[in-house]
Design an enzyme around this catalytic site. Structure first.
Site, PDB file in Angstrom:
ATOM      1  N   ASP A  94      -8.204 -80.306 -42.813  1.00 20.44           N
ATOM      2  CA  ASP A  94      -7.807 -80.815 -41.507  1.00 20.44           C
ATOM      3  C   ASP A  94      -7.352 -79.601 -40.684  1.00 20.44           C
ATOM      4  O   ASP A  94      -7.053 -78.545 -41.253  1.00 20.44           O
ATOM      5  CB  ASP A  94      -6.669 -81.820 -41.725  1.00 20.44           C
ATOM      6  CG  ASP A  94      -6.031 -82.259 -40.431  1.00 20.44           C
ATOM      7  OD1 ASP A  94      -6.767 -82.520 -39.458  1.00 20.44           O
ATOM      8  OD2 ASP A  94      -4.785 -82.340 -40.389  1.00 20.44           O
ATOM      9  N   ARG A  95      -7.306 -79.719 -39.366  1.00 22.89           N
ATOM     10  CA  ARG A  95      -6.905 -78.552 -38.565  1.00 22.89           C
ATOM     11  C   ARG A  95      -5.428 -78.608 -38.154  1.00 22.89           C
ATOM     12  O   ARG A  95      -4.611 -77.842 -38.657  1.00 22.89           O
ATOM     13  CB  ARG A  95      -7.808 -78.434 -37.328  1.00 22.89           C
ATOM     14  CG  ARG A  95      -7.778 -77.050 -36.697  1.00 22.89           C
ATOM     15  CD  ARG A  95      -8.313 -77.043 -35.275  1.00 22.89           C
ATOM     16  NE  ARG A  95      -7.311 -77.541 -34.343  1.00 22.89           N
ATOM     17  CZ  ARG A  95      -7.520 -77.735 -33.043  1.00 22.89           C
ATOM     18  NH1 ARG A  95      -8.703 -77.515 -32.520  1.00 22.89           N
ATOM     19  NH2 ARG A  95      -6.535 -78.163 -32.267  1.00 22.89           N
ATOM     20  N   ASP A  96      -5.087 -79.534 -37.260  1.00 22.12           N
ATOM     21  CA  ASP A  96      -3.719 -79.555 -36.706  1.00 22.12           C
ATOM     22  C   ASP A  96      -2.698 -79.946 -37.785  1.00 22.12           C
ATOM     23  O   ASP A  96      -2.828 -80.980 -38.431  1.00 22.12           O
ATOM     24  CB  ASP A  96      -3.644 -80.553 -35.540  1.00 22.12           C
ATOM     25  CG  ASP A  96      -4.594 -80.177 -34.390  1.00 22.12           C
ATOM     26  OD1 ASP A  96      -4.605 -78.996 -34.008  1.00 22.12           O
ATOM     27  OD2 ASP A  96      -5.317 -81.062 -33.904  1.00 22.12           O
ATOM     28  N   ASN A 128      -9.931 -84.640 -36.089  1.00 23.68           N
ATOM     29  CA  ASN A 128      -9.939 -85.646 -35.019  1.00 23.68           C
ATOM     30  C   ASN A 128      -9.472 -84.986 -33.730  1.00 23.68           C
ATOM     31  O   ASN A 128      -8.392 -84.389 -33.704  1.00 23.68           O
ATOM     32  CB  ASN A 128      -8.953 -86.787 -35.334  1.00 23.68           C
ATOM     33  CG  ASN A 128      -9.401 -87.689 -36.475  1.00 23.68           C
ATOM     34  OD1 ASN A 128     -10.529 -87.615 -36.943  1.00 23.68           O
ATOM     35  ND2 ASN A 128      -8.500 -88.567 -36.915  1.00 23.68           N
ATOM     36  N   GLN A 129     -10.257 -85.111 -32.672  1.00 21.27           N
ATOM     37  CA  GLN A 129      -9.880 -84.486 -31.388  1.00 21.27           C
ATOM     38  C   GLN A 129     -10.127 -85.475 -30.254  1.00 21.27           C
ATOM     39  O   GLN A 129     -10.997 -85.271 -29.396  1.00 21.27           O
ATOM     40  CB  GLN A 129     -10.666 -83.181 -31.188  1.00 21.27           C
ATOM     41  CG  GLN A 129     -10.323 -82.091 -32.198  1.00 21.27           C
ATOM     42  CD  GLN A 129      -8.896 -81.566 -32.094  1.00 21.27           C
ATOM     43  OE1 GLN A 129      -8.270 -81.662 -31.037  1.00 21.27           O
ATOM     44  NE2 GLN A 129      -8.360 -81.029 -33.185  1.00 21.27           N
ATOM     45  N   ARG A 153     -13.994 -90.841 -36.874  1.00 20.18           N
ATOM     46  CA  ARG A 153     -12.564 -90.569 -36.766  1.00 20.18           C
ATOM     47  C   ARG A 153     -11.856 -90.934 -38.078  1.00 20.18           C
ATOM     48  O   ARG A 153     -11.925 -92.068 -38.535  1.00 20.18           O
ATOM     49  CB  ARG A 153     -11.958 -91.365 -35.598  1.00 20.18           C
ATOM     50  CG  ARG A 153     -10.496 -91.015 -35.341  1.00 20.18           C
ATOM     51  CD  ARG A 153      -9.918 -91.758 -34.142  1.00 20.18           C
ATOM     52  NE  ARG A 153      -8.479 -91.674 -34.164  1.00 20.18           N
ATOM     53  CZ  ARG A 153      -7.779 -90.624 -33.742  1.00 20.18           C
ATOM     54  NH1 ARG A 153      -8.403 -89.594 -33.213  1.00 20.18           N
ATOM     55  NH2 ARG A 153      -6.462 -90.608 -33.828  1.00 20.18           N
ATOM     56  N   LYS A 154     -11.167 -89.939 -38.676  1.00 20.71           N
ATOM     57  CA  LYS A 154     -10.412 -90.217 -39.893  1.00 20.71           C
ATOM     58  C   LYS A 154      -9.372 -91.301 -39.596  1.00 20.71           C
ATOM     59  O   LYS A 154      -8.804 -91.268 -38.524  1.00 20.71           O
ATOM     60  CB  LYS A 154      -9.719 -88.937 -40.398  1.00 20.71           C
ATOM     61  CG  LYS A 154     -10.671 -87.834 -40.818  1.00 20.71           C
ATOM     62  CD  LYS A 154      -9.933 -86.541 -41.146  1.00 20.71           C
ATOM     63  CE  LYS A 154      -9.460 -85.829 -39.900  1.00 20.71           C
ATOM     64  NZ  LYS A 154      -8.802 -84.520 -40.152  1.00 20.71           N
ATOM     65  N   ASP A 179      -2.468 -83.340 -43.369  1.00 23.11           N
ATOM     66  CA  ASP A 179      -1.037 -83.638 -43.185  1.00 23.11           C
ATOM     67  C   ASP A 179      -0.792 -85.085 -42.743  1.00 23.11           C
ATOM     68  O   ASP A 179       0.365 -85.486 -42.615  1.00 23.11           O
ATOM     69  CB  ASP A 179      -0.400 -82.666 -42.177  1.00 23.11           C
ATOM     70  CG  ASP A 179      -0.912 -82.880 -40.765  1.00 23.11           C
ATOM     71  OD1 ASP A 179      -2.118 -83.160 -40.602  1.00 23.11           O
ATOM     72  OD2 ASP A 179      -0.100 -82.770 -39.830  1.00 23.11           O
TER      73      ASP A 179
HETATM   74 MG   LIG Z   1      -3.448 -83.005 -38.948  1.00 22.64          MG
END
Ligand SMILES: [Mg+2]
Length: 167
Positions: free
Chosen positions: A12-14, A57-58, A106-107, A133
């Protein structure tokens, strides 16, 4: 690395690679800040895993807060910074859709992971990991049968990396 016990790493990114912003989206490189020691973690993990894939997800894109092109430019800069320390990212999948749109990507839905498996059919699920996270990451990873790890501000990607290289 043929007999490696680590095949593919889904990140995941963020909140994993970069710090989340309170109540808003990371729209550009000026707003992007790596999590503590995330770069060194990705460098180490790049040597351990056959490939690293980001799934993120963005929905800020569908909200009109940033454009798809803004996101692509941000990701190019992020990848360049990762490459400068000797790490690599093989591919980034992002879902631009709204939570209410009922898309498959979308997760906690698994569309991005399934697309990655189509693009990289050599992926071995049982030797692959998903690090996220959010509860939606954990659901997506477990649905796909990936080894799924929850990180946060206390137990970070770097802490997990230290743990697996100690074994
Ligand atoms: Mg995240």
């Amino acid at each position: 690395m043929e007999n490696s016990s680590f095949d593919t790493l889904f990140l995941d990114r963020d909140g994993v690679i970069n710090k989340k912003l309170e109540g808003r989206y990371v729209r550009n490189w000026q707003e992007f800040e790596f999590m503590p020691q995330a770069l060194i973690a990705i460098k180490i993990l790049s040597q351990l895993f056959n490939r690293i894939i980001i799934i993120t997800n963005q929905q800020g894109i569908s909200k009109g807060i940033m454009s798809e092109n803004d996101l692509i430019i941000l990701h190019q800069t992020m990848i360049e910074n990762i490459q400068q320390v000797g790490g690599k990212i093989d591919k980034i999948y992002f879902c631009p859709h709204l939570e209410k749109s009922k898309c498959n990507c979308r997760k906690p839905k698994t569309g991005m992971i399934e697309n990655a498996i189509k693009d990289f059919p050599e992926i071995r699920i049982k030797k692959s990991y998903l690090i996220g996270d959010s509860p939606s990451d954990i659901v997506a990873g477990k649905t796909m049968g990936l080894n799924t790890i929850k990180v946060d501000n206390i137990f970070t990607l770097y802490n997990w990396t230290e743990q697996i290289i100690a074994h």
